[in-house]
Design an enzyme around this catalytic site. Structure first.
Site, mmCIF file in Angstrom:
data_model
loop_
_atom_site.group_PDB
_atom_site.id
_atom_site.type_symbol
_atom_site.label_atom_id
_atom_site.label_comp_id
_atom_site.label_asym_id
_atom_site.label_seq_id
_atom_site.Cartn_x
_atom_site.Cartn_y
_atom_site.Cartn_z
ATOM 1 N N TRP A 148 4.123 11.890 -3.133
ATOM 2 C CA TRP A 148 4.388 11.393 -4.482
ATOM 3 C C TRP A 148 3.754 12.250 -5.574
ATOM 4 O O TRP A 148 4.057 12.086 -6.740
ATOM 5 C CB TRP A 148 3.864 9.950 -4.620
ATOM 6 N N LYS A 172 13.380 12.628 2.963
ATOM 7 C CA LYS A 172 12.825 11.293 2.771
ATOM 8 C C LYS A 172 11.670 11.428 1.786
ATOM 9 O O LYS A 172 10.591 11.899 2.124
ATOM 10 C CB LYS A 172 12.331 10.705 4.097
ATOM 11 N N PRO A 173 11.915 11.055 0.512
ATOM 12 C CA PRO A 173 10.837 11.176 -0.474
ATOM 13 C C PRO A 173 9.826 10.049 -0.315
ATOM 14 O O PRO A 173 10.082 9.074 0.390
ATOM 15 C CB PRO A 173 11.577 11.047 -1.811
ATOM 16 N N ALA A 174 8.679 10.194 -0.988
ATOM 17 C CA ALA A 174 7.649 9.145 -0.939
ATOM 18 C C ALA A 174 8.185 7.870 -1.574
ATOM 19 O O ALA A 174 8.971 7.910 -2.525
ATOM 20 C CB ALA A 174 6.396 9.610 -1.669
ATOM 21 N N SER A 227 -0.425 13.670 3.955
ATOM 22 C CA SER A 227 -1.795 13.548 4.452
ATOM 23 C C SER A 227 -1.935 14.185 5.840
ATOM 24 O O SER A 227 -0.968 14.264 6.611
ATOM 25 C CB SER A 227 -2.177 12.076 4.526
ATOM 26 N N GLU A 248 2.141 20.896 5.305
ATOM 27 C CA GLU A 248 1.258 21.180 4.161
ATOM 28 C C GLU A 248 0.429 19.930 3.955
ATOM 29 O O GLU A 248 0.941 18.911 3.483
ATOM 30 C CB GLU A 248 2.095 21.472 2.905
ATOM 31 N N LEU A 249 -0.842 19.986 4.326
ATOM 32 C CA LEU A 249 -1.636 18.761 4.405
ATOM 33 C C LEU A 249 -2.769 18.744 3.378
ATOM 34 O O LEU A 249 -2.802 19.558 2.466
ATOM 35 C CB LEU A 249 -2.160 18.611 5.839
ATOM 36 N N CYS A 282 -3.367 18.517 -3.903
ATOM 37 C CA CYS A 282 -3.965 18.989 -2.650
ATOM 38 C C CYS A 282 -4.853 20.194 -2.894
ATOM 39 O O CYS A 282 -5.762 20.461 -2.119
ATOM 40 C CB CYS A 282 -2.868 19.335 -1.656
ATOM 41 N N GLU A 378 -11.041 13.895 0.650
ATOM 42 C CA GLU A 378 -10.264 14.359 -0.492
ATOM 43 C C GLU A 378 -10.396 13.286 -1.585
ATOM 44 O O GLU A 378 -10.060 12.122 -1.343
ATOM 45 C CB GLU A 378 -8.810 14.456 -0.028
HETATM 46 P P1 NAP Z 1 1.317 10.476 3.085
HETATM 47 O O1 NAP Z 1 0.866 9.074 3.060
HETATM 48 O O2 NAP Z 1 1.023 11.287 4.296
HETATM 49 O O3 NAP Z 1 2.883 10.449 2.795
HETATM 50 C C1 NAP Z 1 3.649 11.610 2.726
HETATM 51 C C2 NAP Z 1 5.068 11.282 3.116
HETATM 52 O O4 NAP Z 1 5.101 10.885 4.486
HETATM 53 C C3 NAP Z 1 5.674 10.125 2.336
HETATM 54 O O5 NAP Z 1 7.038 10.386 2.143
HETATM 55 C C4 NAP Z 1 5.451 8.958 3.274
HETATM 56 O O6 NAP Z 1 6.319 7.889 3.052
HETATM 57 C C5 NAP Z 1 5.720 9.609 4.609
HETATM 58 N N1 NAP Z 1 5.137 8.925 5.749
HETATM 59 C C6 NAP Z 1 4.127 8.036 5.775
HETATM 60 N N2 NAP Z 1 3.872 7.660 7.043
HETATM 61 C C7 NAP Z 1 4.731 8.327 7.835
HETATM 62 C C8 NAP Z 1 4.964 8.379 9.239
HETATM 63 N N3 NAP Z 1 4.220 7.652 10.099
HETATM 64 N N4 NAP Z 1 5.945 9.177 9.713
HETATM 65 C C9 NAP Z 1 6.681 9.928 8.866
HETATM 66 N N5 NAP Z 1 6.513 9.921 7.522
HETATM 67 C C10 NAP Z 1 5.555 9.137 7.005
HETATM 68 O O7 NAP Z 1 0.714 11.312 1.875
HETATM 69 P P2 NAP Z 1 0.748 10.920 0.326
HETATM 70 O O8 NAP Z 1 -0.298 9.894 0.099
HETATM 71 O O9 NAP Z 1 2.124 10.621 -0.135
HETATM 72 O O10 NAP Z 1 0.362 12.306 -0.358
HETATM 73 C C11 NAP Z 1 -0.938 12.700 -0.551
HETATM 74 C C12 NAP Z 1 -1.377 13.696 0.499
HETATM 75 O O11 NAP Z 1 -0.512 14.837 0.490
HETATM 76 C C13 NAP Z 1 -2.749 14.248 0.213
HETATM 77 O O12 NAP Z 1 -3.508 14.328 1.389
HETATM 78 C C14 NAP Z 1 -2.461 15.643 -0.319
HETATM 79 O O13 NAP Z 1 -3.508 16.544 -0.178
HETATM 80 C C15 NAP Z 1 -1.290 16.022 0.478
HETATM 81 N N6 NAP Z 1 -0.572 17.114 -0.184
HETATM 82 C C16 NAP Z 1 -0.617 18.353 0.390
HETATM 83 C C17 NAP Z 1 0.010 19.420 -0.229
HETATM 84 C C18 NAP Z 1 0.002 20.769 0.390
HETATM 85 O O14 NAP Z 1 0.843 21.569 0.021
HETATM 86 N N7 NAP Z 1 -0.893 21.094 1.319
HETATM 87 C C19 NAP Z 1 0.688 19.221 -1.435
HETATM 88 C C20 NAP Z 1 0.711 17.952 -2.002
HETATM 89 C C21 NAP Z 1 0.077 16.904 -1.342
HETATM 90 P P3 NAP Z 1 5.798 6.615 2.172
HETATM 91 O O15 NAP Z 1 5.509 7.128 0.839
HETATM 92 O O16 NAP Z 1 6.933 5.665 2.181
HETATM 93 O O17 NAP Z 1 4.580 6.100 2.888
#
Ligand code: NAP
Length: 475
Positions: A148, A172-174, A227, A248-249, A282, A378
């Site tokens: 997101w 599949k967006p957030a 994440s 990309e985590l 991130c 983080e």
């Molecule tokens: P997240 O909870 O991991 O969610 C990311 C995406 O994965 C969302 O679309 C989410 O859907 C989906 N998802 C959740 N659980 C899943 C599962 N079990 N299987 C498949 N997909 C699933 O992360 P976030 O809170 O949205 O984003 C923040 C994180 O992203 C932070 O840790 C940040 O550092 C990281 N990030 C990294 C980078 C990079 O380039 N390294 C860039 C930006 C962000 P829902 O939204 O419906 O849960």
């Protein structure tokens, strides 16, 4: 711009039986009610991507690139509307949303050019009767799962590479920010990207929809930003049928200020590295590590700059920090500050957040120690954690004392130190006297537990292609 609220599948907008609300993080109001793609709709999207793949892969690269170029232009032409939509679903200040639209469009622009440069190789053979060629082919239909915090850019740097390579996609967006991805689908439709090449399936339950998508046999590659926890789940899932995966985590970026640094430049870099997207990036500076002799001067100047930041609705001019994304994020900021102060950190600026408001004002903490959660996790909020370092070696050791390895920053005037520290930091990217490293031309990605693969740059295409070696007998 009226947001699109249906799923985009096989070139058509499809309203599902269920919907879910997208909330404005500033006041909690409902921005739109979006189709909650059920398993059948996700399966339809995968089938459409699989059907469209052969023709898209065979489309000349110049034509794929041309469509990407038109998508970039269309994004820039609609920049004001796209930015407002981003602020409404994500909360970031309008000026940052505009910057994100431009940054996101730059990936379409970059990969529009790269599409024509997916070169192969000719290798001299050891036998006179043989010719050895290597070509690069698209991996197939891809599942793109995005977070997101940068709803446009995290998608375009995957989608741009995938489309340039000749792959088809299901995104599949957030759950919090599906409107940006749907707006990009509308642009793909408008410029004439063929049906099935781009599909977007919003869903309320990310785990359910994500699993359905990534376990589909027709999907050959997963591109994920999010994440570390979810990334690991996907990596395990990808093993079942050996899908390609790039991740990309999360990060835990050290921001190192050495004793000879230009302090004003370090403060300017810190303001960008820390506060972009209200700290929810991130690549956000997570741990400020400052060499002892300049610790007081840096902290004082940084605090003076932070005191000028205005917190409020991202739609209001002059606001620097919008709300954090949701109540859980607000509670996390409160937990990290209270854990730090309970373990001996001092609040040097601001007040401990209560966790009851998504508008989180900046806080500066001094005397931070490595046992504190704020140093290990983080932060994802406007909280600054500062720790002194004895010398360069101590700063490097502190910087590397983490499982994460996305980005690091170092500020020093000394050229030899710039090289030494940049090489010693265990990260995928380094900013040297620079607080913002992200750009479409450079390889973005991490090491250690911050990810696998690179996005952007000429390397960004690699994960969307495989090498095929062809040995030809000529005599
Ligand atoms: P997240 O909870 O991991 O969610 C990311 C995406 O994965 C969302 O679309 C989410 O859907 C989906 N998802 C959740 N659980 C899943 C599962 N079990 N299987 C498949 N997909 C699933 O992360 P976030 O809170 O949205 O984003 C923040 C994180 O992203 C932070 O840790 C940040 O550092 C990281 N990030 C990294 C980078 C990079 O380039 N390294 C860039 C930006 C962000 P829902 O939204 O419906 O849960």
């Amino acid at each position: 711009m009226e947001p699109r609220t249906e799923a985009y599948v096989d070139g058509a907008w499809q309203a599902g039986a269920r919907r879910f609300p997208v909330h404005d993080p500033f006041d909690g109001s409902v921005v739109a009610n979006v189709t909650d793609a059920d398993d059948a709709l996700i399966d339809q999207a995968v089938a459409a991507a699989a059907r469209a793949f052969p023709a898209w892969a065979a489309t000349p690269a110049i034509e794929r690139g041309s469509l990407l170029g038109r998508m970039a232009e269309r994004m820039l032409a609609a920049e004001a509307e796209l930015a407002e939509l981003c602020t409404r679903e994500n909360g970031k200040p309008l000026k940052e949303s505009i910057a994100e639209v431009r940054y996101a469009a730059s990936f379409f622009h970059w990969f529009a050019g790269e599409a024509e440069r997916i070169y192969g190789e000719t290798i001299p053979a050891s036998s006179a009767g043989q010719r050895l060629h290597v070509i690069r082919q698209p991996v197939g239909p891809c599942a793109l799962i995005t977070p997101w915090n940068f709803p446009y850019a995290m998608l375009t740097r995957k989608l741009g590479a995938a489309l340039a390579a000749g792959c088809t996609t299901v995104t599949k967006p957030a759950e919090q920010t599906p409107l940006g991805a749907l707006a990009l689908a509308a642009i793909a439709h408008e410029v004439g990207v063929p049906a099935g090449v781009v599909n977007v399936v919003p869903a309320l339950d990310g785990a359910r929809a994500g699993n359905r998508l990534v376990s589909a046999p027709a999907i050959r590659k997963i591109g994920f930003t999010g994440s570390t926890e979810v990334g690991k789940l996907l990596l395990r899932g990808a093993a079942d049928d050996l899908k390609r995966i790039s991740l990309e985590l999360g990060g835990n970026a050290p921001f190192v200020v050495l004793g000879d640094a230009d302090i004003d430049a370090a403060v300017a870099g810190a303001m960008i590295a820390k506060f972009r997207n209200t700290g929810q990036s991130c690549v956000a500076a997570n741990r400020f590590i400052v060499e002892q002799p300049v610790a007081a001067a840096f902290t004082e100047k940084l605090t003076a700059a932070i005191a000028k930041l205005a917190v409020g609705s991202g739609l209001v001019a002059g606001i620097d920090l919008g709300p954090v994304i949701d109540d859980e994020a607000a509670r996390k900021c409160a937990r990290l500050v209270s854990d730090a102060t309970a373990r001996g950190a001092r609040i040097l600026f601001g007040a401990a957040p209560t966790g009851t408001s998504r508008l989180v004002a900046p806080v500066v903490l001094g005397g931070v120690t490595p046992d504190m959660a704020i140093w290990r996790e983080e932060i994802f909020g406007p909280i600054v954690a500062i720790r002194a370092a004895k010398d360069e070696a101590d700063a490097i050791a502190q910087a590397n004392d983490t499982d994460a390895g996305l980005v690091g920053y170092v500020f020093t005037r000394d050229g030899a130190r710039q090289t030494r520290v940049a090489e010693a930091l265990q990260v995928g990217m380094v900013g040297v006297n620079e607080g913002l490293v992200s750009t479409a031309q450079a390889p973005f990605g991490g090491i250690k537990q911050s990810g696998v693969g690179r996005e952007g740059s000429r390397h960004g295409i690699d994960d969307y292609t495989h090498l095929k070696y062809i040995a030809t007998r000529v005599g």
